[in-house]
Scaffold this motif. Structure first.
Motif, PDB file in Angstrom:
ATOM      1  N   MET A 174       1.634   8.052  43.065  1.00  0.00           N
ATOM      2  CA  MET A 174       3.099   8.060  42.995  1.00  0.00           C
ATOM      3  C   MET A 174       3.667   8.270  44.381  1.00  0.00           C
ATOM      4  O   MET A 174       3.193   9.118  45.143  1.00  0.00           O
ATOM      5  CB  MET A 174       3.573   9.171  42.049  1.00  0.00           C
ATOM      6  CG  MET A 174       5.046   9.161  41.766  1.00  0.00           C
ATOM      7  SD  MET A 174       5.464  10.281  40.413  1.00  0.00           S
ATOM      8  CE  MET A 174       7.234  10.187  40.480  1.00  0.00           C
ATOM      9  N   ARG A 175       4.686   7.477  44.749  1.00  0.00           N
ATOM     10  CA  ARG A 175       5.256   7.524  46.078  1.00  0.00           C
ATOM     11  C   ARG A 175       6.479   8.437  46.096  1.00  0.00           C
ATOM     12  O   ARG A 175       7.254   8.488  45.141  1.00  0.00           O
ATOM     13  CB  ARG A 175       5.684   6.109  46.517  1.00  0.00           C
ATOM     14  CG  ARG A 175       4.612   5.043  46.440  1.00  0.00           C
ATOM     15  CD  ARG A 175       3.504   5.284  47.446  1.00  0.00           C
ATOM     16  NE  ARG A 175       3.977   5.193  48.803  1.00  0.00           N
ATOM     17  CZ  ARG A 175       3.886   4.102  49.580  1.00  0.00           C
ATOM     18  NH1 ARG A 175       3.355   2.984  49.085  1.00  0.00           N
ATOM     19  NH2 ARG A 175       4.328   4.109  50.827  1.00  0.00           N
ATOM     20  N   PHE A 176       6.653   9.139  47.214  1.00  0.00           N
ATOM     21  CA  PHE A 176       7.829   9.982  47.408  1.00  0.00           C
ATOM     22  C   PHE A 176       8.439   9.654  48.760  1.00  0.00           C
ATOM     23  O   PHE A 176       7.737   9.595  49.770  1.00  0.00           O
ATOM     24  CB  PHE A 176       7.453  11.472  47.346  1.00  0.00           C
ATOM     25  CG  PHE A 176       7.096  11.940  45.969  1.00  0.00           C
ATOM     26  CD1 PHE A 176       8.073  12.417  45.107  1.00  0.00           C
ATOM     27  CD2 PHE A 176       5.787  11.883  45.521  1.00  0.00           C
ATOM     28  CE1 PHE A 176       7.748  12.834  43.825  1.00  0.00           C
ATOM     29  CE2 PHE A 176       5.451  12.289  44.246  1.00  0.00           C
ATOM     30  CZ  PHE A 176       6.427  12.770  43.391  1.00  0.00           C
ATOM     31  N   GLY A 177       9.760   9.452  48.765  1.00  0.00           N
ATOM     32  CA  GLY A 177      10.445   9.128  50.000  1.00  0.00           C
ATOM     33  C   GLY A 177      11.876   9.606  49.966  1.00  0.00           C
ATOM     34  O   GLY A 177      12.295  10.310  49.039  1.00  0.00           O
ATOM     35  N   VAL A 178      12.633   9.214  50.982  1.00  0.00           N
ATOM     36  CA  VAL A 178      14.041   9.602  51.059  1.00  0.00           C
ATOM     37  C   VAL A 178      14.873   8.404  51.502  1.00  0.00           C
ATOM     38  O   VAL A 178      14.385   7.500  52.182  1.00  0.00           O
ATOM     39  CB  VAL A 178      14.290  10.778  52.035  1.00  0.00           C
ATOM     40  CG1 VAL A 178      13.563  12.025  51.586  1.00  0.00           C
ATOM     41  CG2 VAL A 178      13.900  10.408  53.452  1.00  0.00           C
ATOM     42  N   ASN A 179      16.125   8.414  51.081  1.00  0.00           N
ATOM     43  CA  ASN A 179      17.103   7.461  51.587  1.00  0.00           C
ATOM     44  C   ASN A 179      17.590   7.975  52.939  1.00  0.00           C
ATOM     45  O   ASN A 179      18.071   9.110  53.042  1.00  0.00           O
ATOM     46  CB  ASN A 179      18.259   7.354  50.597  1.00  0.00           C
ATOM     47  CG  ASN A 179      17.844   6.700  49.293  1.00  0.00           C
ATOM     48  OD1 ASN A 179      17.811   5.483  49.178  1.00  0.00           O
ATOM     49  ND2 ASN A 179      17.516   7.511  48.285  1.00  0.00           N
ATOM     50  N   TYR A 180      17.438   7.155  53.959  1.00  0.00           N
ATOM     51  CA  TYR A 180      17.726   7.604  55.322  1.00  0.00           C
ATOM     52  C   TYR A 180      19.207   7.520  55.629  1.00  0.00           C
ATOM     53  O   TYR A 180      19.789   6.430  55.693  1.00  0.00           O
ATOM     54  CB  TYR A 180      16.928   6.779  56.334  1.00  0.00           C
ATOM     55  CG  TYR A 180      17.299   7.064  57.773  1.00  0.00           C
ATOM     56  CD1 TYR A 180      17.546   8.376  58.202  1.00  0.00           C
ATOM     57  CD2 TYR A 180      17.395   6.037  58.707  1.00  0.00           C
ATOM     58  CE1 TYR A 180      17.900   8.644  59.507  1.00  0.00           C
ATOM     59  CE2 TYR A 180      17.738   6.298  60.029  1.00  0.00           C
ATOM     60  CZ  TYR A 180      17.999   7.603  60.413  1.00  0.00           C
ATOM     61  OH  TYR A 180      18.357   7.877  61.723  1.00  0.00           O
ATOM     62  N   ALA A 204      -1.839   9.556  36.856  1.00  0.00           N
ATOM     63  CA  ALA A 204      -0.694   8.979  36.135  1.00  0.00           C
ATOM     64  C   ALA A 204      -0.682   9.481  34.697  1.00  0.00           C
ATOM     65  O   ALA A 204      -1.727   9.547  34.047  1.00  0.00           O
ATOM     66  CB  ALA A 204      -0.768   7.459  36.160  1.00  0.00           C
ATOM     67  N   PRO A 205       0.484   9.849  34.174  1.00  0.00           N
ATOM     68  CA  PRO A 205       0.535  10.415  32.828  1.00  0.00           C
ATOM     69  C   PRO A 205       0.269   9.372  31.745  1.00  0.00           C
ATOM     70  O   PRO A 205       0.584   8.187  31.911  1.00  0.00           O
ATOM     71  CB  PRO A 205       1.972  10.940  32.728  1.00  0.00           C
ATOM     72  CG  PRO A 205       2.748  10.064  33.649  1.00  0.00           C
ATOM     73  CD  PRO A 205       1.815   9.774  34.791  1.00  0.00           C
ATOM     74  N   VAL A 206      -0.307   9.815  30.658  1.00  0.00           N
ATOM     75  CA  VAL A 206      -0.445   8.967  29.479  1.00  0.00           C
ATOM     76  C   VAL A 206       0.945   8.820  28.859  1.00  0.00           C
ATOM     77  O   VAL A 206       1.694   9.796  28.753  1.00  0.00           O
ATOM     78  CB  VAL A 206      -1.421   9.603  28.469  1.00  0.00           C
ATOM     79  CG1 VAL A 206      -1.472   8.784  27.179  1.00  0.00           C
ATOM     80  CG2 VAL A 206      -2.799   9.736  29.084  1.00  0.00           C
ATOM     81  N   PRO A 207       1.336   7.619  28.468  1.00  0.00           N
ATOM     82  CA  PRO A 207       2.676   7.452  27.884  1.00  0.00           C
ATOM     83  C   PRO A 207       2.887   8.335  26.661  1.00  0.00           C
ATOM     84  O   PRO A 207       1.961   8.566  25.876  1.00  0.00           O
ATOM     85  CB  PRO A 207       2.714   5.971  27.504  1.00  0.00           C
ATOM     86  CG  PRO A 207       1.696   5.324  28.379  1.00  0.00           C
ATOM     87  CD  PRO A 207       0.613   6.334  28.570  1.00  0.00           C
TER      88      PRO A 207
END
Length: 437
Positions: free
Chosen positions: A1-7, A347-350
């Motif tokens: 899972m990716r984590f980022g920010v709006n610059y 990743a979670p199981v649905p």
């Protein structure tokens, strides 16, 4: 899972494109990288790059590419928006589209062709880089298409589809012209709508547009839309809003494996007091990470808007994970801590439970008001929250129009369907076994 920010640039906000300062941008990006995030979303301002319908400034395009390269130097991938459009309550529409030159943004042939030229040129300029995640057509441009915008460019759903098809094709063409990244990564093309697409039956950009155009389904989650006013800053309706919106949007995905990108989510201080901000950040991230198929979360935003700038809604001055002076805030610290924990999680199981949204009536036509029922406080959203709290996990959402698609239900891992007992009021969820084997 990716984590980022709006610059959000710390100096001069997005007006800083007028006085592009490489050193200032590099400092901002180094601060962002210190959070341990892996990407940023970059916002060129459309009228500054295309000030005339037939003039696309190469210097403007090159400055955007420089930011992508500076991000890469800081260890960050970048996603680049194109048509801005709208940012933090301000519209940025070229003069060749307003007043004496007023034409419809979405349907005028000359405007559409020229906008597509810009999108193609921008994609070609930033393309071919290993660090480029992709190009987003624009930031919440659906707000121009209807109320409550004071001067909308009115269209219907068919015209919205045509515009999106033209722009996504232009972006893909530009990326192809730039050539592929040496790593073999294929840059994505996406488009971003604000939540009226899911919550307002008057909005011509519809949920299906999110799923049928672009390479990922994109959502923007803001609890000042009524969620926090109803639930309080940390109540389930607030803490689970991003999770709910991702699940709601995913209901329109025709492919169960289509990724979902929570591209904007923030902690607005007009409804989430600063003291509650870190806990809101943590609850939002943990719940969102529990939804299946979430590609990543991109927080709004990196830096506060300086209070030397005027006429912003007050909350815009407090949305950053850093102050405008580059000081890490408690929300930034909590974001970094939780993201570091969740990034490597499997990743979670649905969730096996799914709530049915009556998007069509008995005769197969669109059900009147079904989008309004999905808005905070509506019948469907209330049912979803009840089920989430009773089972401990946010349920998936299944469209009534797709109940016959057993293959899709199986691919999504749905085992039990739930329906609401009433329409137009706060309902109770009642279980009905799905006919799955």
């Amino acid at each position: 899972m990716r984590f980022g920010v709006n610059y959000t640039p710390s100096q001069g906000w997005f007006h800083s494109w007028l006085d592009f300062d490489v050193d200032a941008v590099a400092r901002d990006l180094e601060q962002i990288a210190s959070l341990g995030v892996d990407h940023v979303r970059v916002f060129p301002v459309w009228p500054l790059v295309q000030p005339n319908r037939t003039l696309i400034r190469q210097r403007g395009l090159d400055d955007v590419a420089t930011v992508v390269d500076l991000a890469a130097a800081a260890g960050l991938d970048a996603s680049v928006d194109a048509v801005q459009g709208h940012l933090s309550s301000f519209d940025f529409v070229p003069s060749w589209l307003e007043s004496w030159h007023r034409r419809n943004l979405f349907t005028d042939p000359d405007v559409v062709a020229s906008t597509a030229d810009y999108v193609r040129a921008l994609a070609r300029t930033v393309g071919g880089r290993d660090s480029l995640l992709g190009v987003t057509i624009g930031n919440e441009l659906n707000q121009f298409a209807g109320p409550p915008h004071p001067a909308p460019h009115r269209i219907d759903a068919r015209e919205a589809s045509a515009w999106l098809e033209t722009m996504t094709t232009a972006a893909r063409t530009g990326l192809q012209e730039a050539g592929g990244a040496s790593s073999g990564r294929v840059a994505s093309v996406t488009h971003a709508m604000y939540d009226a697409a899911w919550y307002d039956d008057r909005q011509p950009f519809e949920p299906a547009h999110a799923a049928d155009h672009g390479d990922l389904t994109v959502t923007h989650s803001w609890v000042f839309n009524g969620a926090a006013q109803l639930a309080g800053p940390l109540g389930p309706g607030s803490a689970r809003h991003a999770e709910y919106l991702v699940q709601l949007a995913a209901a329109w995905n025709r492919d169960a494996s289509r990724p979902n990108w929570l591209q904007e989510v923030g902690s607005p201080t007009n409804v989430v007091p600063a003291a509650d901000g870190p806990d809101f950040v943590e609850a939002t991230l943990r719940h969102a990470a529990d939804a299946p198929g979430v590609w990543g979360v991109t927080w709004w935003c990196s830096h506060d808007v300086s209070r030397t700038l005027s006429d912003f809604p007050d909350l815009e001055h407090d949305l950053g994970l850093f102050t405008a002076d580059g000081v890490l805030k408690p929300t930034g610290r909590r974001f970094a801590e939780v993201a570091a924990e969740l990034r490597g999680r499997q990743a979670p199981v649905p969730a096996p439970d799914a709530l049915v949204l009556d998007d069509v009536g008995p005769d197969g036509s669109a059900e009147p008001g079904h989008r309004a029922s999905c808005a905070p406080g509506g019948a469907f959203s209330s049912a979803w929250l009840r089920l989430a709290e009773s089972t401990g996990r946010g349920p998936q959402v299944v469209l009534a129009s797709r109940l016959g698609d057993q293959r899709l239900l199986e691919a999504r891992g749905v085992r039990t369907l739930h329906r609401t007992t009433e329409r137009g009021s706060v309902p109770l969820a009642v279980a009905h076994p799905a006919t799955l084997r």
